[in-house]
Design a protein around this motif. Structure first.
Motif, mmCIF file in Angstrom:
data_model
loop_
_atom_site.group_PDB
_atom_site.id
_atom_site.type_symbol
_atom_site.label_atom_id
_atom_site.label_comp_id
_atom_site.label_asym_id
_atom_site.label_seq_id
_atom_site.Cartn_x
_atom_site.Cartn_y
_atom_site.Cartn_z
ATOM 1 N N GLY A 182 41.447 39.354 37.426
ATOM 2 C CA GLY A 182 42.450 39.890 36.515
ATOM 3 C C GLY A 182 42.526 41.401 36.471
ATOM 4 N N ASP A 183 41.717 42.095 37.304
ATOM 5 C CA ASP A 183 41.658 43.560 37.204
ATOM 6 C C ASP A 183 42.280 44.270 38.399
ATOM 7 O OD1 ASP A 183 39.755 42.875 39.077
ATOM 8 O OD2 ASP A 183 38.166 44.141 38.248
ATOM 9 N N HIS A 184 43.226 43.612 39.092
ATOM 10 C CA HIS A 184 43.906 44.261 40.213
ATOM 11 C C HIS A 184 44.764 45.421 39.717
ATOM 12 C CE1 HIS A 184 43.221 41.467 43.664
ATOM 13 N NE2 HIS A 184 42.917 40.640 42.684
ATOM 14 N N LEU A 185 44.666 46.532 40.413
ATOM 15 C CA LEU A 185 45.505 47.676 40.085
ATOM 16 C C LEU A 185 46.839 47.613 40.811
ATOM 17 C CD1 LEU A 185 42.708 50.392 40.333
ATOM 18 C CD2 LEU A 185 43.730 49.477 38.240
ATOM 19 N N ARG A 186 46.887 46.857 41.903
ATOM 20 C CA ARG A 186 48.124 46.689 42.673
ATOM 21 C C ARG A 186 48.111 45.273 43.221
ATOM 22 N NH1 ARG A 186 49.992 48.685 48.101
ATOM 23 N NH2 ARG A 186 47.824 49.239 48.529
ATOM 24 N N PHE A 187 49.135 44.488 42.879
ATOM 25 C CA PHE A 187 49.088 43.056 43.185
ATOM 26 C C PHE A 187 50.478 42.542 43.517
ATOM 27 C CE2 PHE A 187 48.767 38.505 42.183
ATOM 28 C CZ PHE A 187 47.578 38.189 42.815
ATOM 29 N N ASP A 188 50.532 41.552 44.415
ATOM 30 C CA ASP A 188 51.799 40.871 44.679
ATOM 31 C C ASP A 188 51.510 39.391 44.927
ATOM 32 O OD1 ASP A 188 51.896 40.264 47.790
ATOM 33 O OD2 ASP A 188 51.058 42.275 47.554
ATOM 34 N N SER A 189 52.541 38.564 44.785
ATOM 35 C CA SER A 189 52.360 37.112 44.806
ATOM 36 C C SER A 189 51.970 36.575 46.172
ATOM 37 C CB SER A 189 53.637 36.422 44.335
ATOM 38 O OG SER A 189 54.711 36.678 45.229
ATOM 39 N N ASP A 249 41.878 44.128 54.785
ATOM 40 C CA ASP A 249 41.782 45.202 55.779
ATOM 41 C C ASP A 249 41.437 46.536 55.118
ATOM 42 O OD1 ASP A 249 42.580 43.438 57.816
ATOM 43 O OD2 ASP A 249 44.687 43.765 57.333
ATOM 44 N N HIS A 250 41.933 46.727 53.898
ATOM 45 C CA HIS A 250 41.702 47.976 53.165
ATOM 46 C C HIS A 250 41.100 47.634 51.807
ATOM 47 C CE1 HIS A 250 44.056 50.013 56.213
ATOM 48 N NE2 HIS A 250 45.000 49.110 56.039
ATOM 49 N N TYR A 251 39.831 48.020 51.628
ATOM 50 C CA TYR A 251 39.125 47.671 50.392
ATOM 51 C C TYR A 251 38.053 48.717 50.144
ATOM 52 C CZ TYR A 251 36.279 44.920 47.121
ATOM 53 O OH TYR A 251 35.569 44.481 46.033
ATOM 54 N N GLY A 252 38.080 49.310 48.966
ATOM 55 C CA GLY A 252 37.128 50.362 48.650
ATOM 56 C C GLY A 252 35.828 49.869 48.064
ATOM 57 N N GLY A 253 35.681 48.562 47.904
ATOM 58 C CA GLY A 253 34.461 48.014 47.317
ATOM 59 C C GLY A 253 33.508 47.522 48.391
ATOM 60 N N ARG A 287 45.064 41.758 53.209
ATOM 61 C CA ARG A 287 45.452 43.126 53.553
ATOM 62 C C ARG A 287 44.776 44.207 52.719
ATOM 63 N NH1 ARG A 287 51.923 42.459 55.030
ATOM 64 N NH2 ARG A 287 51.577 41.154 56.873
ATOM 65 N N TYR A 288 44.879 44.172 51.406
ATOM 66 C CA TYR A 288 44.288 45.246 50.612
ATOM 67 C C TYR A 288 43.863 44.708 49.248
ATOM 68 C CZ TYR A 288 48.634 45.245 47.963
ATOM 69 O OH TYR A 288 49.694 44.856 47.190
ATOM 70 N N LYS A 289 42.940 45.442 48.634
ATOM 71 C CA LYS A 289 42.563 45.154 47.248
ATOM 72 C C LYS A 289 42.242 46.464 46.564
ATOM 73 C CE LYS A 289 39.649 42.390 44.175
ATOM 74 N NZ LYS A 289 38.663 41.285 44.077
ATOM 75 N N GLU A 290 42.895 46.683 45.435
ATOM 76 C CA GLU A 290 42.584 47.816 44.573
ATOM 77 C C GLU A 290 42.292 47.261 43.196
ATOM 78 O OE1 GLU A 290 45.678 50.718 44.569
ATOM 79 O OE2 GLU A 290 45.804 50.828 46.759
ATOM 80 N N HIS A 291 41.091 47.520 42.717
ATOM 81 C CA HIS A 291 40.718 46.964 41.417
ATOM 82 C C HIS A 291 39.760 47.907 40.703
ATOM 83 C CE1 HIS A 291 36.572 45.147 42.411
ATOM 84 N NE2 HIS A 291 36.909 45.900 43.422
ATOM 85 N N VAL A 292 39.442 47.563 39.469
ATOM 86 C CA VAL A 292 38.524 48.364 38.657
ATOM 87 C C VAL A 292 37.106 48.116 39.154
ATOM 88 C CG1 VAL A 292 37.686 48.830 36.338
ATOM 89 C CG2 VAL A 292 40.088 48.167 36.683
#
Length: 315
Positions: free
Chosen positions: A127-134, A158-162, A233-238
């Motif tokens: 539930g903590d995605h900063l950028r999300f699509d279906s 492919d792109h994940y800062g964690g 592809r990507y994940k941006e989260h808290v």
């Protein structure tokens, strides 16, 4: 072995995926249903951005049948915002067959989410995605609809800062205990989909060891060929702080070793503790932080599960 991997090609349009779903039935011949379950705690800043696109794109097109947000004691507006975005909100303390779960964490929230959901396929999304699509949901659903040999599909990016706990703990543990799963790109991803019957047979650690334990148990029961991975592809989260990372790593290691000893028919060592010990600010000082090492039983073994499933089939 090579894990079945689905790369980041264009996602199925919702209407196409809905047609594939409509052609599938359960073993009993009833229409197949899909639930999206979102464990959430104090996610007011992000929950609408997760729920809204799933409702707008996939629920409307009948690709999925519901979005369930399990609110784990939020002190902010998570529940209100999730409901306003179109989710069915479940209150953690009152949900499911066991209401009092001391030291509950993400694993217990997921366990209750399975009970509360109606789907034959259950998709978990953080539930903590900063950028999300279906498309992140539809990409997880597609392989399970098309390949009946798959029990579980997990995301990679492919792109994940964690990935700090993955590289420092999960990957070495997989190399030692489950080399057949070494090809998993993000084994601790919070985005994954499973068949309900598969989830119902698993033990659920109450804390951070759950994501690893799902892979461990499914591989032991059904083989690594029952597990796939999908490029989201990507994940941006808290992100959590380093204290959070060390606790997460401890709980993962505890679960991994417990599962291995259990598989060998061996008891846990008596000297094992359930605290993370780190140096304090003063020389020689030790700070002790309790870890969550409890676990919840398989849902299918609970006395109320058959009636829960009969109730679900009537809806």
């Amino acid at each position: 072995m090579t894990i079945k991997t689905f790369l980041g090609s264009d996602a199925d349009p919702p209407e196409d995926l809905a047609a594939v779903k409509a052609a599938r039935t359960t073993d009993s011949g009833t229409p197949l249903r899909i639930s999206v379950v979102v464990p959430a705690r104090n996610c007011a800043a992000t929950i609408e951005g997760v729920v809204t696109p799933v409702v707008k794109d996939l629920l409307t097109a009948r690709v999925i049948d519901e979005v369930v947000v399990v609110d784990h004691g939020s002190s902010d507006d998570t529940a209100r915002l999730a409901a306003g975005a179109g989710a069915r909100v479940v209150d953690f303390p009152t949900a499911g067959p066991i209401t009092d779960i001391p030291d509950s964490g993400k694993g217990s929230v997921m366990w209750k989410g399975i009970w509360a959901s109606e789907g034959d396929i259950v998709v978990f999304i953080d539930g903590d995605h900063l950028r999300f699509d279906s498309s992140k949901v539809s990409r997880l659903i597609g392989p399970l609809l098309r390949d009946p040999s798959l029990h579980h599909v997990r995301a990679f990016y492919d792109h994940y800062g964690g990935g700090r706990t993955t590289e420092a703990m999960a990957r070495p543990v997989l190399s030692l205990l489950h080399p057949e799963l070494a090809g998993m790109r993000q084994p601790l991803s919070g985005e994954h989909a499973s068949r309900r019957t598969t989830l119902a047979e698993l033990v659920f650690p109450v804390g951070w060891g759950t994501e690893f334990s799902i892979l461990d148990q499914i591989s032991r029961r059904h083989g690594a060929e029952a597990i796939g991975q999908v490029d989201l592809r990507y994940k941006e989260h808290v992100k959590g702080d380093w204290a959070h990372i060390s606790l997460q790593a401890f709980e993962l290691l505890y679960v991994a070793l417990r599962n291995e000893l259990r598989a060998q028919g061996q008891p846990l060592p008596e000297h094992w503790g359930s605290v993370v010990m780190t140096p304090g600010e003063r020389p020689g000082e030790v700070v002790r932080r309790a870890a969550r090492t409890a676990e919840l039983p398989p849902l299918m073994g609970l006395p109320g599960w058959p009636e829960r499933e009969r109730e679900r089939s009537r809806h």
